[in-house]
Write a protein that holds these residues in place. Structure first.
Motif, short mmCIF file in Angstrom:
data_model
loop_
_atom_site.label_atom_id
_atom_site.label_comp_id
_atom_site.label_asym_id
_atom_site.label_seq_id
_atom_site.Cartn_x
_atom_site.Cartn_y
_atom_site.Cartn_z
N LEU A 5 15.25 21.28 -1.08
CA LEU A 5 14.05 20.93 -0.32
C LEU A 5 14.08 21.62 1.03
CD1 LEU A 5 11.59 18.88 -0.08
CD2 LEU A 5 13.24 17.30 0.91
N ASP A 6 12.97 22.25 1.42
CA ASP A 6 12.84 22.77 2.77
C ASP A 6 12.58 21.60 3.71
OD1 ASP A 6 13.22 25.49 2.40
OD2 ASP A 6 11.12 25.84 1.91
N ASP A 7 13.17 21.67 4.89
CA ASP A 7 12.99 20.63 5.89
C ASP A 7 11.89 21.07 6.85
OD1 ASP A 7 13.36 18.33 7.39
OD2 ASP A 7 15.03 19.16 8.54
N MET A 8 10.69 20.55 6.61
CA MET A 8 9.53 20.85 7.44
C MET A 8 9.32 19.66 8.37
SD MET A 8 8.82 23.81 6.28
CE MET A 8 7.27 24.13 7.12
N CYS A 9 9.47 19.89 9.66
CA CYS A 9 9.43 18.82 10.66
C CYS A 9 8.26 18.97 11.61
CB CYS A 9 10.72 18.82 11.48
SG CYS A 9 12.19 18.43 10.55
N ARG A 10 7.98 17.88 12.31
CA ARG A 10 6.99 17.86 13.39
C ARG A 10 7.25 16.63 14.24
NH1 ARG A 10 1.30 17.17 10.70
NH2 ARG A 10 0.68 17.79 12.77
N PRO A 11 6.69 16.58 15.43
CA PRO A 11 6.86 15.39 16.27
C PRO A 11 5.95 14.24 15.80
CG PRO A 11 6.35 17.33 17.61
CD PRO A 11 6.09 17.69 16.18
N TYR A 12 6.51 13.04 15.81
CA TYR A 12 5.77 11.82 15.49
C TYR A 12 5.99 10.83 16.62
CZ TYR A 12 5.50 13.58 10.69
OH TYR A 12 5.24 14.35 9.59
N LEU A 13 5.00 9.97 16.84
CA LEU A 13 5.10 8.93 17.85
C LEU A 13 4.25 7.75 17.44
CD1 LEU A 13 3.07 9.97 21.02
CD2 LEU A 13 2.73 10.95 18.78
N GLY A 21 7.75 2.67 20.26
CA GLY A 21 7.03 3.27 21.38
C GLY A 21 7.91 3.85 22.47
N LEU A 22 9.20 4.09 22.17
CA LEU A 22 10.10 4.61 23.19
C LEU A 22 10.01 6.12 23.38
CD1 LEU A 22 13.27 2.47 22.46
CD2 LEU A 22 11.46 2.08 24.15
N GLY A 23 9.36 6.81 22.46
CA GLY A 23 9.22 8.26 22.59
C GLY A 23 8.79 8.89 21.29
N MET A 24 8.69 10.22 21.33
CA MET A 24 8.36 10.98 20.12
C MET A 24 9.66 11.46 19.48
SD MET A 24 6.77 14.52 21.59
CE MET A 24 7.61 15.44 22.88
N LEU A 63 4.17 6.15 8.46
CA LEU A 63 2.84 6.76 8.55
C LEU A 63 1.82 5.92 7.80
CD1 LEU A 63 3.73 10.52 7.99
CD2 LEU A 63 2.94 9.47 10.12
N SER A 64 2.18 5.47 6.60
CA SER A 64 1.22 4.72 5.79
C SER A 64 0.90 3.35 6.38
CB SER A 64 1.69 4.59 4.34
OG SER A 64 2.85 3.80 4.27
N ASP A 65 1.86 2.74 7.08
CA ASP A 65 1.56 1.43 7.68
C ASP A 65 1.12 1.54 9.14
OD1 ASP A 65 3.93 1.63 9.19
OD2 ASP A 65 5.05 0.28 7.88
N GLY A 66 0.97 2.77 9.65
CA GLY A 66 0.41 2.97 10.98
C GLY A 66 1.38 2.83 12.14
N ARG A 67 2.67 2.73 11.86
CA ARG A 67 3.62 2.62 12.98
C ARG A 67 3.89 3.95 13.66
NH1 ARG A 67 8.73 0.13 10.74
NH2 ARG A 67 7.95 0.95 8.78
N LEU A 68 3.69 5.06 12.93
CA LEU A 68 3.84 6.39 13.50
C LEU A 68 2.65 7.25 13.12
CD1 LEU A 68 7.59 7.34 12.82
CD2 LEU A 68 6.58 6.63 14.99
#
Length: 168
Positions: A38-46, A108-111, A123-128
């Motif tokens: 698997l390729d590790d495709m990342c991005r910032p989440y908050l 909520g401490l950071g991204m 993501l699906s439950d809206g926490r990030l």
């Protein structure tokens, strides 16, 4: 039972006696001769709450960043691949596990930088949520090695693992 061994590229080692070895290698550091999983495709989440407190999400210095990679290599790679060389991130907290960092981001401490598959539930439950305006970048890859004594159970497990990674 299927014995699974995992390791990260900063502790390179030869496969042991495990039935299956899953290894992570940073972009550009994967040795030849390994099977990609698997390729590790990342991005910032908050958290949406943290995002709502930020006047302009394009002002990245205003968003606390959470460190969970030894040496902070992942944030440096993100800045490099995103053309953000001049951005000075403010590291708010440091954790030695991705799970702890994700929990901190949800609070909520950071991204946090993460692969989508690691945060699907959040993501699906809206926490990030993804940081607006930021796309995924290639951070590395997971590889898969099958041990010397392959069994039917090992083959079934590997097939399931590969199908899961492809669907992902």
């Amino acid at each position: 039972n299927v014995e699974v061994d995992t390791f990260f590229d900063d502790c390179l080692k030869a496969p042991g006696n495990a039935d299956v070895t899953i290894a992570y290698f940073r972009k550009g550091e994967r040795p030849d001769g390994l099977n990609d999983l698997l390729d590790d495709m990342c991005r910032p989440y908050l958290s949406p709450t943290l995002l709502s407190k930020i006047a302009d999400p394009r002002e990245l210095e205003a968003i606390p960043a959470i460190q969970c990679a030894k040496g902070n290599w992942d944030w440096r790679l993100w800045k490099e691949q995103s053309g953000l060389h001049e951005v000075q991130l403010k590291i708010a907290d440091r954790f030695d596990s991705a799970d702890a960092a994700l929990r901190a981001a949800c609070a909520g401490l950071g991204m946090v930088l993460s692969s989508r598959f690691m945060v699907e539930t959040e993501l699906s439950d809206g926490r990030l949520i993804p940081l607006p305006g930021c796309t995924e970048f290639h951070a590395g890859c997971y590889t898969l090695q099958i041990g010397a004594h392959e069994t039917d159970l090992t083959r079934k497990f590997v097939r399931w693992l590969q199908e899961t990674a492809r669907s992902g």
